[in-house]
Structure formats: C-alpha cells, structure tokens
Design a protein around this motif. Structure first.
Motif, short mmCIF file in Angstrom:
data_model
loop_
_atom_site.label_atom_id
_atom_site.label_comp_id
_atom_site.label_asym_id
_atom_site.label_seq_id
_atom_site.Cartn_x
_atom_site.Cartn_y
_atom_site.Cartn_z
N ILE A 1 0.86 -1.19 0.00
CA ILE A 1 0.00 0.00 0.00
C ILE A 1 0.89 1.23 0.00
O ILE A 1 1.89 1.30 0.71
CB ILE A 1 -0.92 0.04 1.24
N LEU A 2 0.50 2.22 -0.81
CA LEU A 2 1.14 3.54 -0.80
C LEU A 2 0.11 4.53 -0.29
O LEU A 2 -1.06 4.43 -0.66
CB LEU A 2 1.58 3.90 -2.23
N THR A 3 0.53 5.43 0.59
CA THR A 3 -0.41 6.48 1.03
C THR A 3 0.03 7.84 0.51
O THR A 3 1.18 8.22 0.64
CB THR A 3 -0.56 6.58 2.56
N ASP A 4 -0.93 8.54 -0.07
CA ASP A 4 -0.72 9.92 -0.52
C ASP A 4 -0.89 10.79 0.73
O ASP A 4 -1.71 10.49 1.58
CB ASP A 4 -1.76 10.12 -1.62
N SER A 5 -0.08 11.81 0.87
CA SER A 5 0.03 12.54 2.15
C SER A 5 -1.16 13.42 2.49
O SER A 5 -1.23 13.97 3.58
CB SER A 5 1.27 13.43 2.12
N GLY A 6 -2.07 13.61 1.55
CA GLY A 6 -3.19 14.52 1.80
C GLY A 6 -2.93 15.92 1.28
O GLY A 6 -3.82 16.76 1.29
N GLY A 7 -1.71 16.17 0.81
CA GLY A 7 -1.38 17.50 0.28
C GLY A 7 -2.30 17.92 -0.86
O GLY A 7 -2.76 19.05 -0.93
N TYR A 8 -2.59 16.97 -1.76
CA TYR A 8 -3.44 17.28 -2.90
C TYR A 8 -4.88 17.57 -2.46
O TYR A 8 -5.54 18.47 -2.98
CB TYR A 8 -3.43 16.13 -3.92
N GLN A 9 -5.38 16.80 -1.47
CA GLN A 9 -6.75 17.04 -0.98
C GLN A 9 -6.84 18.42 -0.31
O GLN A 9 -7.81 19.13 -0.49
CB GLN A 9 -7.17 15.95 0.02
N VAL A 10 -5.79 18.76 0.43
CA VAL A 10 -5.77 20.08 1.07
C VAL A 10 -5.75 21.17 -0.01
O VAL A 10 -6.44 22.19 0.08
CB VAL A 10 -4.58 20.20 2.04
N PHE A 11 -4.97 20.93 -1.09
CA PHE A 11 -4.90 21.86 -2.23
C PHE A 11 -6.29 22.04 -2.84
O PHE A 11 -6.71 23.14 -3.18
CB PHE A 11 -3.90 21.29 -3.25
N SER A 12 -7.05 20.93 -2.95
CA SER A 12 -8.36 21.01 -3.60
C SER A 12 -9.41 21.67 -2.70
O SER A 12 -10.49 22.02 -3.16
CB SER A 12 -8.83 19.61 -4.02
N ALA B 1 1.25 2.32 5.73
CA ALA B 1 1.66 2.18 4.33
C ALA B 1 3.08 1.66 4.21
O ALA B 1 3.93 1.94 5.06
CB ALA B 1 1.55 3.53 3.63
N ASP B 2 3.34 0.92 3.13
CA ASP B 2 4.70 0.51 2.80
C ASP B 2 5.48 1.71 2.24
O ASP B 2 6.69 1.83 2.45
CB ASP B 2 4.69 -0.60 1.74
N ILE B 3 4.77 2.57 1.49
CA ILE B 3 5.37 3.77 0.92
C ILE B 3 4.57 4.97 1.40
O ILE B 3 3.34 5.04 1.21
CB ILE B 3 5.40 3.71 -0.62
N ILE B 4 5.27 5.89 2.03
CA ILE B 4 4.69 7.08 2.66
C ILE B 4 5.12 8.30 1.83
O ILE B 4 6.30 8.45 1.52
CB ILE B 4 5.23 7.21 4.10
#
Length: 379
Positions: free
Chosen positions: A92-103, A142-145
C-alpha cells in the motif's frame, strides 16, 4: 525488515522506458505499474478479491486526508493498520493529503507550520503538519509514505510557484527528520518518497529535482502535474524531471492519467502511476478498451452481444457483453458500476503489463506509437 529495493531489469533503446522490480515487505511490484486508488480503504465499487483476481493489482493507494477523518487513527491502529483493516496483503502507498488540502482551497490556510483545513464531512477544523502527517501515515501502515507537500494550482505565477516549492522543501526536511526519529509500525518497513514541485517552470522543476535527489530517498515522486496544464507541457516537465532524478530509484508520477498519458510517460522514464480515472469514468459509463474509448450508455451497444473487450488477456472482460453492461447502466443497477470499474482497472493493469513485456523484448517505442492513436479513438 529492509527498506524497499529497486532493481532495473530492462530498457527500451528507442526511448527512456524501463522495466524494474520494486521489492517491499508486502511483496514485489513489477514496473511500470498502475496503482488503483483506494481513497478511504476501498477502491470504489470493487472488492479486494476482484482487485487480486480480476484486476491483478500489485499495489493500491490509500489517502491520508480521508482515512484520518474516517475511520480515524484510533480504529486503524486498533485494527493493526490498513492492510489488516481492509484485508489486503499486498503493498500500500499512502498519498500525504497535500493534494486534498490543495483542492480545499476555499477552506484551508497555509502557514509555515502546516495546513489548517476544514473537514468536508462536518466542517471541523484540523491542522496537518509535516510531523503529524508522517505519524498518521505510520498509523495507517503504508509501505510507501509520501512527503507532505503543497501542490500549486495551474496556472501559477512564478513567484508563487517558487515560494510554494521552497515551502515544500522545508516541509520535506521536517518529514525526513520525523521519519528518522520514529519507528516503523506493525513489524514492516515504511519508506518515505519526497515529491518534486515547481509548477510549470523548468528551472524550478530542475532545482526541486536536485534538492530531492540529494536526500537519497528510496524513491521519488513528481507532483503538481495533471492539474489542468496541456498534455505536451506535462510531457516536457516529466521528461525534465526524469533526467534530473536518480535513475537507480523508482519514479512515481502522481495522479496520471489517461491510458495514452501513461504510455507516453513510461517512454520518458516513469515507473509508477495512479489515477481515479478508470473507476470514476467507469461509474459514468465510459470504458477504456484496447480498441478505444466506449460510452456504454450509447444506443449502438443495445444489441451488441460481443464481449466488452476481447482484445485484452483478462477473463473478466469476456464474462459480460456490451449489451448486458449497457442494460445494467441504464437500469441503474449497482452491478453495472462494478463491472465497468473492474473492466477499466483490469485494462489499465493489462496495459502496463504489456508495456513491460515490450520494454523487455526491446520494441516498446514502436508498439506504443502504434497503440496510442487507437486508445484515443472514440468507438
């Protein structure tokens, strides 16, 4: 436990495309790879069994912003992390939430400390900082953060883009510090990928790549593209980033894209992709196939009893006919959304598997050039 390993297994001499093997504690990932997006611990309308058996997904995404709000860290930690919670034993890779905060541009405030935002669920206020975003991703398991970054909008003025990039770099240093002083959770390695920013400015992109390459991370991501800029500009900037990021590490282009976007970016040297497009478009009756794009809502498919896509090596797409899927979509049957979503994901995974095979046999570029116009065809 060991940090992820990346081994390059083949190159296409007529392009920059490469085939690799990414090894994590939850298994191997053959690159180039497409990663289905499981925003809230679920790939919309698709079961984990279908992801494994029909889609052949090797790695999926979770989203920090959404999982932090629901079900929350307490539930995820009690479950033993997202792998256990959702019954998924692959990476699993987790996206940091930066893009959601941007949106959430209207409902957030950026400061040096982090991003203050309002929940889209209940309006409650929350602060994301580089430190607590690392902690949250540790808990998700996540395996990739991904590093916490700011994604500037398109278009952005140069001064804003530079200020934003510099903030992303300072946040990255804080992410690295936090990761280095906190232990992995749940008995396996969690690896941090920094994110290149710099909007559409070549000098900023190059500077960001150099800053990030210097960190020696296990892999690197290219962010801030596919946010409205023309395709050709995306390709130019991706090529520039690939030239300036270490060849020995996996390169992840975030949020991209259409099937032809994926093939063109593979040819530039990208290894990893994710996008909501296959599932979102599937839920809206748009199918990607080996012969082109199909709107299954159209009357022309009403009595077409041929398989959805007999051009791909995926049993799922041969179970159901175009006429039956159109009937389900017209009748607003939930099964229609599932079949369309699983088909699109299976097609994307078939596409990257084929790309890998052609890289290894040395004819990727000619195959890609023939296929791209076909993939863009409206059926």
């Amino acid at each position: 436990m060991s940090a992820i390993q990346f081994k390059l297994e083949g190159y296409d001499t007529a392009s920059k495309a490469r085939a690799g093997l990414l090894t994590t504690d939850h298994g191997e990932i053959q690159t180039p790879i497409f990663m289905p997006v499981g925003t809230v611990g679920s790939v919309k309308a698709v079961s984990q069994q279908q992801l494994r058996e029909e889609v052949n997904a090797q790695v999926i995404l979770g989203n920090t912003y959404h999982l932090y709000l629901r079900p929350g860290q307490e539930v995820l930690e009690a479950a033993g992390g997202l792998h256990q919670f959702m019954g998924w034993n692959k990476p699993i890779l987790t996206d940091s939430g930066g893009y959601q905060v941007f949106s959430l541009a209207g409902n957030r405030k950026l400061t040096e400390e982090g991003a203050l935002f309002q929940s889209h669920i209940d309006g409650s206020k929350h602060l994301f900082t580089p430190e607590n975003v690392m902690d949250i991703q540790r808990v998700i398991g996540a395996d990739i953060i991904m590093a916490f970054d700011e994604c500037p909008p398109y278009p952005s003025e140069y001064t804003y883009a530079k200020k934003s990039m510099d903030l992303t770099h300072r946040w990255l240093d804080r992410c690295i510090r936090r990761i280095s002083e906190t232990p992995d959770k749940y008995g396996y390695t969690q690896n941090l990928f920094p994110i290149v920013q710099g909007s559409t400015y070549a000098d900023l992109r190059k500077a960001s790549c150099e800053f990030i390459a210097d960190k020696g991370a296990a892999g690197n991501a290219i962010g801030g593209l596919s946010v409205g800029e023309p395709e050709e500009m995306m390709y130019e900037l991706t090529a520039l980033c690939c030239e300036n990021l270490p060849a020995s590490k996996p390169r992840y282009l975030m949020g991209v894209g259409t099937p032809w976007n994926i093939l063109e970016n593979i040819s530039l040297g990208v290894d990893m992709f994710d996008c909501v497009m296959p599932t979102r478009n599937g839920r809206n009756a748009m199918l990607f196939t080996s012969k082109g794009i199909m709107n299954i809502d159209n009357k022309k498919w009403e009595k077409d009893f041929s398989p959805i896509d007999n051009g791909i090596d995926c049993g799922f797409s041969n179970y159901y006919t175009k006429a039956y899927l159109r009937h389900l979509v017209k009748a607003k049957e939930i099964l229609g959304l599932t079949i369309a979503s699983v088909h699109n994901l299976a097609f994307y995974l078939w596409l990257v598997k084929e790309a890998r095979a052609h890289i290894l046999t040395g004819d990727f570029n000619s195959w890609k050039n023939e296929l791209v116009p076909v993939l863009k065809t409206r059926l």
